[in-house]
Every structure is written in structure tokens, then in C-alpha cells.
Scaffold this motif. Structure first.
Motif, short mmCIF file in Angstrom:
data_model
loop_
_atom_site.label_atom_id
_atom_site.label_comp_id
_atom_site.label_asym_id
_atom_site.label_seq_id
_atom_site.Cartn_x
_atom_site.Cartn_y
_atom_site.Cartn_z
N MET A 85 38.30 33.74 46.69
CA MET A 85 38.72 34.12 45.35
C MET A 85 37.88 35.28 44.84
O MET A 85 38.38 36.20 44.18
CB MET A 85 38.59 32.93 44.41
CG MET A 85 39.34 33.08 43.09
SD MET A 85 41.13 32.99 43.28
CE MET A 85 41.33 31.24 43.64
N GLY A 86 36.59 35.25 45.16
CA GLY A 86 35.72 36.35 44.76
C GLY A 86 36.08 37.65 45.43
O GLY A 86 35.92 38.73 44.84
N ALA A 87 36.57 37.58 46.67
CA ALA A 87 36.99 38.79 47.38
C ALA A 87 38.27 39.37 46.76
O ALA A 87 38.45 40.59 46.71
CB ALA A 87 37.22 38.49 48.86
N GLY A 146 33.75 39.77 41.18
CA GLY A 146 33.00 39.43 39.99
C GLY A 146 33.48 38.18 39.27
O GLY A 146 32.87 37.77 38.28
N SER A 147 34.57 37.58 39.76
CA SER A 147 35.12 36.42 39.05
C SER A 147 34.41 35.12 39.39
O SER A 147 34.48 34.15 38.63
CB SER A 147 36.62 36.28 39.39
OG SER A 147 36.80 36.02 40.77
N VAL A 148 33.72 35.08 40.54
CA VAL A 148 33.08 33.84 40.99
C VAL A 148 31.60 34.12 41.24
O VAL A 148 31.25 34.89 42.14
CB VAL A 148 33.73 33.29 42.27
CG1 VAL A 148 33.05 31.99 42.69
CG2 VAL A 148 35.23 33.06 42.05
N SER A 149 30.74 33.50 40.46
CA SER A 149 29.30 33.66 40.66
C SER A 149 28.83 32.80 41.82
O SER A 149 29.53 31.87 42.25
CB SER A 149 28.54 33.26 39.39
OG SER A 149 28.69 31.87 39.15
#
Length: 285
Positions: A70-72, A76-79
Motif C-alpha cells: 500500500m505504501g508503494a 507516504g500513506s503508511v508509516s
């Protein structure tokens, strides 16, 4: 014929107290420890336990690999904190709602550790491992189809900032801690109850928060296998087999030093760290 009295109808039924409920030993109907163990080892229910391992590992990898993928897709959406906490909370939930079915192993290293401890028959280990690998692969495959990004984004790889042996040691140490927590809170070969759920889930989150930059804090050969298979990228995968298995073996040795040998009723009691006389002993009142 007169209806039997309430005392007569319930005579011989297991006694249930608050400790049983808090520890998760009571679900919808009370059962004795012996009944729970017999159900867990009933060969006719093995298909149900294997399905539970597929489903539970599927949910674990869906959260674990899903964070990176999901971050890929949405940079920046998933820390990192969210990425390691999500699978920890998933494991916590799975133990609470499926621990009594299969023991909620979800990890080949855990199944091997329970077998080495004498709490789980070796003949059932291959089936559990295949189920775990299948669940992980299904989760990674679903994420690949839905998100459209490479599953390698959700896998674990050794950091390029350090030599590979550093990632190996990290996986060994982190898994040593994880399996030690599991063996110390499980009932025999079953992760059940709130104590085990919060202990295991909490450890996974804490280990990931500080250990993930080095190796990804996989601690689970199945968790890394699924994304690696779907992406056809097994770079450094040997680390995620050798490290967790070595850590599990070390945890079993440590458990012997702390609580003695496992296996049977004594093994279940040793795994809990104390003898629960209310459950282990039939009610003679």
C-alpha cells in the motif's frame, strides 16, 4: 417421569469461574482442560485446523505485506509504525477468535518449536507448514491483483547497509524472543486467551518497531515466502528460514531451562508457568 433437579442435571459438569473466562478457556460452553486437549488432537478435525492455519496466516500476511504494498502504491500513506503494528494487531485478533481451533501457530517456526517442546506431534507439522505457506501465498497474490504493485514491496529483505549476517542475527534474536513469549503464554501447543493474544501481539509490534530496519522483522518463514513467491524474488530468503528456525530452537532450550520439559498435561501446565488446579482437577463437590 419427573424431571431431574438442576443439581442432578449439572452434576459432573466442569466448574467455571472468573479465572477460566479471563484466560479464554471458556467459549460458549464450558469444557474441561482434558476435553479441550482431546478436541485439539482429534484426527477427524484436522481439516478444520488446517483451514484455520490457512485463514489465519492469510490474514496475517494480508496486513503484513499489505502495509508495504500500500505504501508503494500511495507513497507516504503508511508509516513504519503502522506497517509493523497492523500485523501485530492481526495476530492478536486471530489468537482470540481462532486460537482454540488450530492453536493459531501461523508460523512454521512456532509449529516446529511446539513439536520440539513435545506439545505438538511431529506428524502434524508438515500439514501445518503447508497450510501456512498456502495462506501467505494467497494473501500476497490477492494483494498483487488488487493493488497492481509488485509483491516484493510487501516482503522482507536484508538491509544493504549491513552485511547479511547482521540480518540473520536480527531474525534469530527477534524470533527467539517471539517464540519464548509464545511458549510462556500458550497452553500446550495452543495460543489461546487474552494473556497469550496480548503478549504475542505486543511483542510483534515492539520487535518490529526497532528491528524492522535491519531485516524487516519477519520472524516467520511463511510471512516472507508468500510475497517472495508471487514476486519471484527470493533474494536473501535463506535468512528468513535459518534465522527463525535457529531462534525457535534456542527458545525451546530456554523454555526447558525455565520450566522443565514439555509434553502432555505437565507440558501444558509448564507452558502456562503455573498449575491451574481448578481446571486440571475434576470437581469433586
Amino acid at each position: 417421569m419427573t424431571e431431574p433437579s438442576t443439581r442432578a442435571r449439572h452434576e459432573g459438569a466442569p466448574r467455571v469461574d472468573l479465572a477460566d473466562i479471563v484466560a479464554g478457556r471458556v467459549n460458549h460452553e464450558p469444557e474441561t482442560a482434558a476435553t479441550a486437549v482431546a478436541r485439539f488432537h482429534d484426527p477427524e478435525l484436522e481439516w478444520r485446523r488446517l483451514f484455520s492455519e490457512v485463514f489465519g496466516t492469510f490474514l496475517l500476511v494480508l496486513a503484513a505485506a499489505g502495509g508495504g504494498m500500500m505504501g508503494a502504491l500511495f507513497p507516504g500513506s503508511v508509516s513504519r509504525a503502522a506497517a509493523v503494528t497492523a500485523p501485530a494487531l492481526t495476530v492478536l485478533a486471530v489468537i482470540l477468535f481462532m486460537g482454540k481451533v488450530s492453536g493459531a501457530h501461523l508460523n512454521p517456526a512456532v509449529s516446529v518449536a511446539f513439536a520440539l517442546r513435545g506439545d505438538f506431534p511431529w506428524i502434524r507439522v508438515p500439514g501445518y507448514i503447508v497450510a501456512q505457506l498456502l495462506g501467505a501465498t494467497l494473501a500476497a497474490g490477492l494483494l498483487r491483483v488488487v493493488l497492481g504493485v509488485s509483491a516484493s514491496n510487501g516482503s522482507n529483505y536484508p538491509t544493504s547497509a549491513l552485511p547479511e549476517w547482521a540480518s540473520l542475527v536480527m531474525e534469530l534474536v527477534l524470533t527467539f524472543g517471539l517464540v519464548s513469549v509464545i511458549l510462556g503464554t500458550a497452553s500446550g501447543a495452543q495460543n489461546i486467551g487474552t494473556v497469550g493474544a496480548f503478549g504475542v501481539g505486543g511483542y510483534i509490534a515492539l520487535a518490529g518497531l526497532w528491528g524492522s530496519p535491519v531485516s524487516g522483522a519477519s520472524m516467520n518463514p511463511a510471512r516472507t515466502f508468500g510475497p517472495d513467491l508471487i514476486s519471484a524474488d527470493f533474494r536473501g530468503y535463506w535468512i528468513y528460514i535459518l534465522g527463525p528456525l535457529a531462534g525457535a530452537i534456542l527458545a525451546v532450550i530456554t523454555a526447558y531451562a525455565l520450566r522443565g520439559r514439555g509434553g502432555g498435561r505437565s507440558g501444558s501446565e509448564a507452558a502456562q508457568g503455573a498449575i491451574d488446579t481448578q481446571v486440571a482437577r475434576p470437581d469433586k463437590s
